[in-house]
Design an enzyme around this catalytic site. Structure first.
Site, PDB file in Angstrom:
ATOM      1  N   LYS A  84       0.849  -1.214   0.000  1.00 42.72           N
ATOM      2  CA  LYS A  84       0.000   0.000   0.000  1.00 42.72           C
ATOM      3  C   LYS A  84       0.868   1.241   0.000  1.00 42.72           C
ATOM      4  O   LYS A  84       2.023   1.234   0.442  1.00 42.72           O
ATOM      5  CB  LYS A  84      -0.917   0.035   1.231  1.00 42.72           C
ATOM      6  CG  LYS A  84      -0.202   0.069   2.600  1.00 42.72           C
ATOM      7  CD  LYS A  84       0.245   1.423   3.091  1.00 42.72           C
ATOM      8  CE  LYS A  84       0.938   1.361   4.447  1.00 42.72           C
ATOM      9  NZ  LYS A  84       1.752   2.531   4.759  1.00 42.72           N
TER      10      LYS A  84
ATOM     11  N   ASP B  81      -2.641  -1.995  10.175  1.00 41.40           N
ATOM     12  CA  ASP B  81      -2.539  -2.012   8.708  1.00 41.40           C
ATOM     13  C   ASP B  81      -2.956  -3.338   8.100  1.00 41.40           C
ATOM     14  O   ASP B  81      -2.934  -3.474   6.877  1.00 41.40           O
ATOM     15  CB  ASP B  81      -1.069  -1.770   8.302  1.00 41.40           C
ATOM     16  CG  ASP B  81      -0.773  -0.316   7.979  1.00 41.40           C
ATOM     17  OD1 ASP B  81      -1.692   0.508   8.051  1.00 41.40           O
ATOM     18  OD2 ASP B  81       0.393  -0.038   7.642  1.00 41.40           O
TER      19      ASP B  81
HETATM   20  C1  LIG Z   1       1.972   4.223   9.709  1.00 39.58           C
HETATM   21  C2  LIG Z   1       1.107   3.207   9.001  1.00 39.58           C
HETATM   22  C3  LIG Z   1       0.242   3.941   7.966  1.00 39.58           C
HETATM   23  O1  LIG Z   1      -0.531   3.055   7.196  1.00 39.58           O
HETATM   24  O2  LIG Z   1       1.804   2.162   8.338  1.00 39.58           O
HETATM   25  P1  LIG Z   1       3.352   1.984   7.884  1.00 39.58           P
HETATM   26  O3  LIG Z   1       3.639   3.173   7.051  1.00 39.58           O
HETATM   27  O4  LIG Z   1       4.200   1.885   9.099  1.00 39.58           O
HETATM   28  O5  LIG Z   1       3.394   0.738   7.052  1.00 39.58           O
HETATM   29  C4  LIG Z   1       0.205   2.459  10.022  1.00 39.58           C
HETATM   30  O6  LIG Z   1      -0.572   3.346  10.762  1.00 39.58           O
HETATM   31  C5  LIG Z   1       0.974   1.532  10.931  1.00 39.58           C
HETATM   32  O7  LIG Z   1       0.232   0.356  11.079  1.00 39.58           O
HETATM   33  P2  LIG Z   1       0.907  -0.978  11.711  1.00 39.58           P
HETATM   34  O8  LIG Z   1       2.288  -1.138  11.176  1.00 39.58           O
HETATM   35  O9  LIG Z   1      -0.059  -2.093  11.483  1.00 39.58           O
HETATM   36  O10 LIG Z   1       0.996  -0.571  13.206  1.00 39.58           O
HETATM   37  P3  LIG Z   1       0.635  -1.417  14.536  1.00 39.58           P
HETATM   38  O11 LIG Z   1       1.358  -2.729  14.473  1.00 39.58           O
HETATM   39  O12 LIG Z   1      -0.829  -1.424  14.753  1.00 39.58           O
HETATM   40  O13 LIG Z   1       1.320  -0.471  15.625  1.00 39.58           O
HETATM   41  C6  LIG Z   1       2.727  -0.333  15.705  1.00 39.58           C
HETATM   42  C7  LIG Z   1       3.021   0.931  16.505  1.00 39.58           C
HETATM   43  O14 LIG Z   1       2.736   2.076  15.692  1.00 39.58           O
HETATM   44  C8  LIG Z   1       2.113   3.092  16.446  1.00 39.58           C
HETATM   45  N1  LIG Z   1       0.761   3.362  15.912  1.00 39.58           N
HETATM   46  C9  LIG Z   1       0.218   2.580  14.941  1.00 39.58           C
HETATM   47  C10 LIG Z   1      -1.025   2.873  14.416  1.00 39.58           C
HETATM   48  C11 LIG Z   1      -1.717   3.991  14.933  1.00 39.58           C
HETATM   49  N2  LIG Z   1      -2.938   4.334  14.467  1.00 39.58           N
HETATM   50  N3  LIG Z   1      -1.172   4.770  15.901  1.00 39.58           N
HETATM   51  C12 LIG Z   1       0.071   4.462  16.378  1.00 39.58           C
HETATM   52  O15 LIG Z   1       0.564   5.181  17.261  1.00 39.58           O
HETATM   53  C13 LIG Z   1       2.084   2.594  17.888  1.00 39.58           C
HETATM   54  O16 LIG Z   1       3.260   3.053  18.506  1.00 39.58           O
HETATM   55  C14 LIG Z   1       2.144   1.077  17.724  1.00 39.58           C
HETATM   56  O17 LIG Z   1       2.728   0.446  18.841  1.00 39.58           O
END
Ligand SMILES: C[C@@](CO)(OP(=O)(O)O)[C@H](O)COP(=O)(O)OP(=O)(O)OC[C@H]1O[C@@H](n2ccc(N)nc2=O)[C@H](O)[C@@H]1O
Ligand SMILES: Nc1ncnc2c1ncn2[C@@H]1O[C@H](COP(=O)(O)OP(=O)(O)O)[C@@H](O)[C@H]1O
Length: 313
Positions: A14, A150
């Protein structure tokens, strides 16, 4: 692996077309308005019944792929999101036995393109099919949300807005077909570290809000308008941790990209081109400049996790 005991699922990466991030919640997460867009950079996850059961755990993992050092950073223990997904489905299945999970990776690791989450979504679908669990689409989405914010999106693919911590999905009509270039970076960024840096830089963050300009651009299928409407509240935090990404973004823009943005928590940078020729020019400029590890092209949007091999196929 035998042909009649293995299921292979193809699953997309994504990019976030909008990532609006609110203040930190009491549970440590952040409320988001997260517009996910699935692109044609796919991992393939094969789950097969284990041939021998002696002296092994429930899941044995292997990984392959043309991702250089990225592939080495995929954990092959119980923390792997695909292994965690298999154990969740096994809880709901009768007669689930040990499995081998093979990950064929093309999605960068810790790159802000949700590769681990994609593998988890694919493993949910593959295990459900392998063990004839018959889980409903809603139950699969619930299990996905247990695994990570995600993980639900790659089950559905296409373009969708995620609210809550990103796991509550609504489809977004998106008739256009877009040409993307992704600049893969050396190393990765920890999602938690990027959110923590965001909290440090933006202690006064407002509640996240959707962007009507983005929705109108998607409805019109207009790449130029979409490029101008891309936004990512985590970009400042990612650039603070990886200042070199500013050069990558500038290189893609100078080569004619109509949109340039850090993908999610980074460090992958995403460039939207007006057409195929534009994408080729952006990719060539990025490769030549040495500002990134490599540039890969992809199109969006594409469908979510799809079974491509199963018993009988
Ligand atoms: C930022 C995003 C954008 O799509 O993805 P990536 O760019 O890393 O792939 C997502 O929100 C990442 O989702 P994901 O990688 O599934 O995160 P999770 O395992 O749920 O959370 C990992 C950590 O990210 C932070 N977290 C995640 C999601 C959210 N809405 N708020 C947060 O603060 C928290 O510190 C959590 O402990
Ligand atoms: N199947 C998997 N593929 C890649 N990384 C995984 C996987 N399972 C767990 N991980 C861990 O999750 C972290 C985040 O990976 P990934 O989902 O690729 O990145 P991002 O959250 O930036 O999109 C990695 O650093 C890795 O330690």
């Amino acid at each position: 692996m035998t042909a009649n005991t293995a299921v292979t699922v193809r699953v997309p990466a994504k990019v976030n077309l909008q990532l609006a991030v609110g203040p930190a919640r009491e549970d440590g997460y952040h409320d988001l308005v997260n517009v996910f867009h699935a692109v044609s950079l796919f991992d393939e996850v094969t789950v097969s019944e284990a041939r021998s059961r002696a002296g092994r755990g429930f899941v044995r993992l292997s990984v392959a792929g043309d991702l250089g050092s990225h592939t080495e950073r995929v954990p092959l223990d119980d923390t792997n999101l695909a292994a965690r997904a298999a154990r969740l489905v096994a809880r709901e299945a009768t007669g689930a036995g040990p499995v081998d999970i093979h990950l064929n990776k093309r999605i960068p690791v810790a790159g802000g393109m949700a590769g681990g989450s994609a593998d988890a979504a694919a493993a949910l679908v593959a295990c459900d099919r392998l063990w004839h669990t018959g889980l409903s689409a809603d139950r699969l989405l619930e299990l996905a949300a247990e695994l990570g914010s995600d993980v639900p999106f790659p089950l559905v693919g296409a373009t969708a807005v995620g609210t809550g911590r990103g796991e509550v999905l609504s489809p977004v009509p998106s008739p256009g077909r877009y040409e993307w270039v992704f600049a893969l970076a050396e190393g990765g960024l920890s999602t938690a570290a990027v959110f923590a840096e965001y909290d440090r830089l933006r202690p006064d963050a407002p509640e996240p809000r959707g962007d009507e300009r983005l929705m109108a651009a998607l409805a019109a299928g207009d790449a130029r308008r979409l490029g101008a409407a891309l936004s990512n509240d985590l970009q400042g935090a990612a650039l603070s941790l990886r200042p070199d990404l500013a050069d990558t973004l500038a290189t893609g823009r100078a080569a004619g990209a109509v949109g340039a943005i850090v993908s999610g928590s980074g460090p992958t940078c995403a460039f939207l081109a007006e057409d195929e020729g534009g994408a080729a020019a952006v990719a060539a400029a990025l490769e030549k400049s040495g500002v990134c590890e490599r540039a890969v092209r992809a199109q969006g949007d594409v469908e979510g996790a799809t079974v491509i091999r199963r018993p009988g196929l």
